[in-house]
Write a protein that holds these residues in place. Structure first.
Motif, PDB file in Angstrom:
ATOM      1  N   PRO A   1       1.162  -1.201  -0.281  1.00 44.73           N
ATOM      2  CA  PRO A   1      -0.101   0.406   0.167  1.00 44.73           C
ATOM      3  C   PRO A   1       0.558   1.125   0.124  1.00 44.73           C
ATOM      4  O   PRO A   1       0.513   2.342  -0.633  1.00 44.73           O
ATOM      5  CB  PRO A   1      -0.556  -0.626   1.106  1.00 44.73           C
ATOM      6  N   ALA A   2       2.020   1.757   1.031  1.00 51.59           N
ATOM      7  CA  ALA A   2       2.920   2.967   0.651  1.00 51.59           C
ATOM      8  C   ALA A   2       3.739   3.042  -0.746  1.00 51.59           C
ATOM      9  O   ALA A   2       3.910   3.836  -1.019  1.00 51.59           O
ATOM     10  CB  ALA A   2       3.781   2.023   2.274  1.00 51.59           C
ATOM     11  N   TYR A   3       4.485   1.468  -0.426  1.00 52.23           N
ATOM     12  CA  TYR A   3       4.205   1.596  -2.020  1.00 52.23           C
ATOM     13  C   TYR A   3       3.621   2.038  -3.424  1.00 52.23           C
ATOM     14  O   TYR A   3       4.255   3.199  -4.032  1.00 52.23           O
ATOM     15  CB  TYR A   3       5.511  -0.099  -2.464  1.00 52.23           C
ATOM     16  N   GLU A   4       2.509   1.509  -3.139  1.00 54.74           N
ATOM     17  CA  GLU A   4       1.460   2.117  -4.360  1.00 54.74           C
ATOM     18  C   GLU A   4       1.314   3.661  -4.373  1.00 54.74           C
ATOM     19  O   GLU A   4       1.485   4.016  -5.299  1.00 54.74           O
ATOM     20  CB  GLU A   4       0.173   1.191  -4.369  1.00 54.74           C
ATOM     21  N   THR A   5       0.701   3.984  -3.329  1.00 57.08           N
ATOM     22  CA  THR A   5       0.307   5.646  -2.951  1.00 57.08           C
ATOM     23  C   THR A   5       1.908   5.664  -3.055  1.00 57.08           C
ATOM     24  O   THR A   5       1.768   7.278  -4.141  1.00 57.08           O
ATOM     25  CB  THR A   5       0.687   5.339  -1.483  1.00 57.08           C
TER      26      THR A   5
ATOM     27  N   GLU B   1      14.743   2.457  15.401  1.00 57.07           N
ATOM     28  CA  GLU B   1      14.323   3.309  16.527  1.00 57.07           C
ATOM     29  C   GLU B   1      13.077   2.462  16.975  1.00 57.07           C
ATOM     30  O   GLU B   1      12.520   2.099  17.195  1.00 57.07           O
ATOM     31  CB  GLU B   1      14.452   4.297  16.696  1.00 57.07           C
ATOM     32  N   THR B   2      12.163   2.757  14.986  1.00 56.46           N
ATOM     33  CA  THR B   2      10.283   2.491  15.309  1.00 56.46           C
ATOM     34  C   THR B   2      10.118   1.125  14.712  1.00 56.46           C
ATOM     35  O   THR B   2       8.597   1.433  14.944  1.00 56.46           O
ATOM     36  CB  THR B   2      10.488   4.005  14.657  1.00 56.46           C
ATOM     37  N   GLY B   3      11.402   0.690  14.126  1.00 58.25           N
ATOM     38  CA  GLY B   3      10.095   0.165  13.190  1.00 58.25           C
ATOM     39  C   GLY B   3       9.567   0.368  11.149  1.00 58.25           C
ATOM     40  O   GLY B   3       8.905  -0.070  10.752  1.00 58.25           O
ATOM     41  N   ASP B   4       9.070   1.613  11.460  1.00 55.55           N
ATOM     42  CA  ASP B   4       9.195   2.680  10.370  1.00 55.55           C
ATOM     43  C   ASP B   4       9.046   2.284   8.879  1.00 55.55           C
ATOM     44  O   ASP B   4      10.060   2.544   9.135  1.00 55.55           O
ATOM     45  CB  ASP B   4       8.479   3.885  10.950  1.00 55.55           C
ATOM     46  N   CYS B   5       8.799   1.468   7.992  1.00 58.36           N
ATOM     47  CA  CYS B   5       9.359   1.695   6.756  1.00 58.36           C
ATOM     48  C   CYS B   5       9.096   3.236   6.173  1.00 58.36           C
ATOM     49  O   CYS B   5       8.026   3.613   6.037  1.00 58.36           O
ATOM     50  CB  CYS B   5       8.297   0.350   5.868  1.00 58.36           C
ATOM     51  N   VAL B   6      10.175   3.463   5.790  1.00 53.95           N
ATOM     52  CA  VAL B   6      10.744   4.712   4.858  1.00 53.95           C
ATOM     53  C   VAL B   6      10.659   3.998   3.815  1.00 53.95           C
ATOM     54  O   VAL B   6      10.875   5.609   2.686  1.00 53.95           O
ATOM     55  CB  VAL B   6      11.429   5.795   5.997  1.00 53.95           C
TER      56      VAL B   6
ATOM     57  N   TYR C   1       9.948   7.081   1.212  1.00 50.79           N
ATOM     58  CA  TYR C   1       8.572   7.802   1.100  1.00 50.79           C
ATOM     59  C   TYR C   1       8.393   9.194   1.353  1.00 50.79           C
ATOM     60  O   TYR C   1       9.005   9.586   2.189  1.00 50.79           O
ATOM     61  CB  TYR C   1       7.794   6.974   1.910  1.00 50.79           C
ATOM     62  N   GLU C   2       7.312  10.154   1.355  1.00 45.71           N
ATOM     63  CA  GLU C   2       7.220  11.709   1.626  1.00 45.71           C
ATOM     64  C   GLU C   2       7.344  11.449   2.990  1.00 45.71           C
ATOM     65  O   GLU C   2       6.943  11.001   4.222  1.00 45.71           O
ATOM     66  CB  GLU C   2       5.983  11.920   1.548  1.00 45.71           C
ATOM     67  N   GLY C   3       7.822  12.451   3.479  1.00 45.97           N
ATOM     68  CA  GLY C   3       8.010  13.299   4.307  1.00 45.97           C
ATOM     69  C   GLY C   3       9.691  12.322   5.169  1.00 45.97           C
ATOM     70  O   GLY C   3       9.971  12.834   6.789  1.00 45.97           O
ATOM     71  N   HIS C   4      10.280  11.661   4.351  1.00 45.37           N
ATOM     72  CA  HIS C   4      11.805  10.665   5.202  1.00 45.37           C
ATOM     73  C   HIS C   4      12.893  11.376   4.505  1.00 45.37           C
ATOM     74  O   HIS C   4      13.352  10.509   4.610  1.00 45.37           O
ATOM     75  CB  HIS C   4      11.099   9.514   5.313  1.00 45.37           C
ATOM     76  N   GLU C   5      12.777  12.650   3.261  1.00 46.52           N
ATOM     77  CA  GLU C   5      14.020  12.422   2.853  1.00 46.52           C
ATOM     78  C   GLU C   5      14.652  13.977   3.881  1.00 46.52           C
ATOM     79  O   GLU C   5      13.970  14.212   5.475  1.00 46.52           O
ATOM     80  CB  GLU C   5      13.155  13.825   1.462  1.00 46.52           C
TER      81      GLU C   5
ATOM     82  N   ARG D   1       5.076  12.778  -6.313  1.00 51.99           N
ATOM     83  CA  ARG D   1       7.061  12.084  -5.906  1.00 51.99           C
ATOM     84  C   ARG D   1       7.273  11.022  -7.242  1.00 51.99           C
ATOM     85  O   ARG D   1       8.263  10.689  -7.423  1.00 51.99           O
ATOM     86  CB  ARG D   1       6.891  11.557  -4.993  1.00 51.99           C
ATOM     87  N   SER D   2       6.805  10.163  -8.124  1.00 49.88           N
ATOM     88  CA  SER D   2       6.956   9.603  -9.157  1.00 49.88           C
ATOM     89  C   SER D   2       7.607   9.467  -9.972  1.00 49.88           C
ATOM     90  O   SER D   2       8.001   8.769 -10.764  1.00 49.88           O
ATOM     91  CB  SER D   2       6.252   7.893  -9.190  1.00 49.88           C
ATOM     92  N   ARG D   3       7.480  10.869 -10.457  1.00 51.72           N
ATOM     93  CA  ARG D   3       7.726  11.424 -11.461  1.00 51.72           C
ATOM     94  C   ARG D   3       8.832  12.163 -12.415  1.00 51.72           C
ATOM     95  O   ARG D   3       9.398  11.175 -13.745  1.00 51.72           O
ATOM     96  CB  ARG D   3       7.236  13.136 -12.020  1.00 51.72           C
TER      97      ARG D   3
END
Length: 164
Positions: free
Chosen positions: A21-25, A69-74, A95-99, A31-33
């Motif tokens: 789902p995050a990959y598809e988003t 630290e959190t396990g979040d996929c970025v 993913y957005e917000g992790h740059e 952002r994929s341009r």
């Protein structure tokens, strides 16, 4: 077997269906341009499956980037090949917000070093859209050099060559 790699801040692990789902988003967004997108769900699924299939076909592929630290996929880092790429390509996406935190650089360095040490790859390239300043900066920080003679998947790409 798909490896799990760790760095100071990251765990690079095999993709699982829950990552889609995050990959598809990302692939559906503007952002994929810089990577040929945006893409619809079917095309995003094809890219996701390609990332996994490369492991079986070539002994390398994509790994998801999790924060230790959190396990979040970025995001994702991968070595791509096959009919979509003229050479083995080291690529990354966040993913957005992790740059801007060095995650792409840290992940790409770890996978690149693994590919050279464990798979014995003689070289890798990174294909960058000339307008994607962030990816160009990552390639340069990795120590890759521009290769004007390299084959391109898109004639406009800037190609950076990585050497062991």
């Amino acid at each position: 077997m798909i490896p799990t790699l760790t760095t100071e801040r990251l765990i690079l692990r095999p993709p699982v269906f829950a990552d889609f789902p995050a990959y598809e988003t990302l692939w559906a967004s503007s952002r994929s341009r810089y990577m040929g997108g945006p893409y619809n769900s079917f095309a995003a699924w094809g890219l996701f499956c390609h990332d996994i299939a490369c492991w079986e076909l070539f002994g390398h592929g994509a790994l998801m980037i999790d924060l230790r630290e959190t396990g979040d996929c970025v995001g994702q880092v991968g070595i791509n090949h096959g009919p979509l790429f003229p050479e083995k390509e080291l690529g990354w996406l966040l993913y957005e917000g992790h740059e801007g935190r060095g995650y792409a650089l840290e992940a790409a360095r770890a996978l690149r070093d693994w590919a050279f040490a464990e798979r014995g790859l003689p070289t890798l390239v990174s294909y960058c859209d000339p307008a994607n300043a962030r990816s160009i900066a990552v390639a340069e920080r990795l120590g890759a050099v521009r290769d004007e003679m390299a084959a391109r998947q898109d004639p406009e790409d800037v190609v950076f060559r990585h050497s062991p």
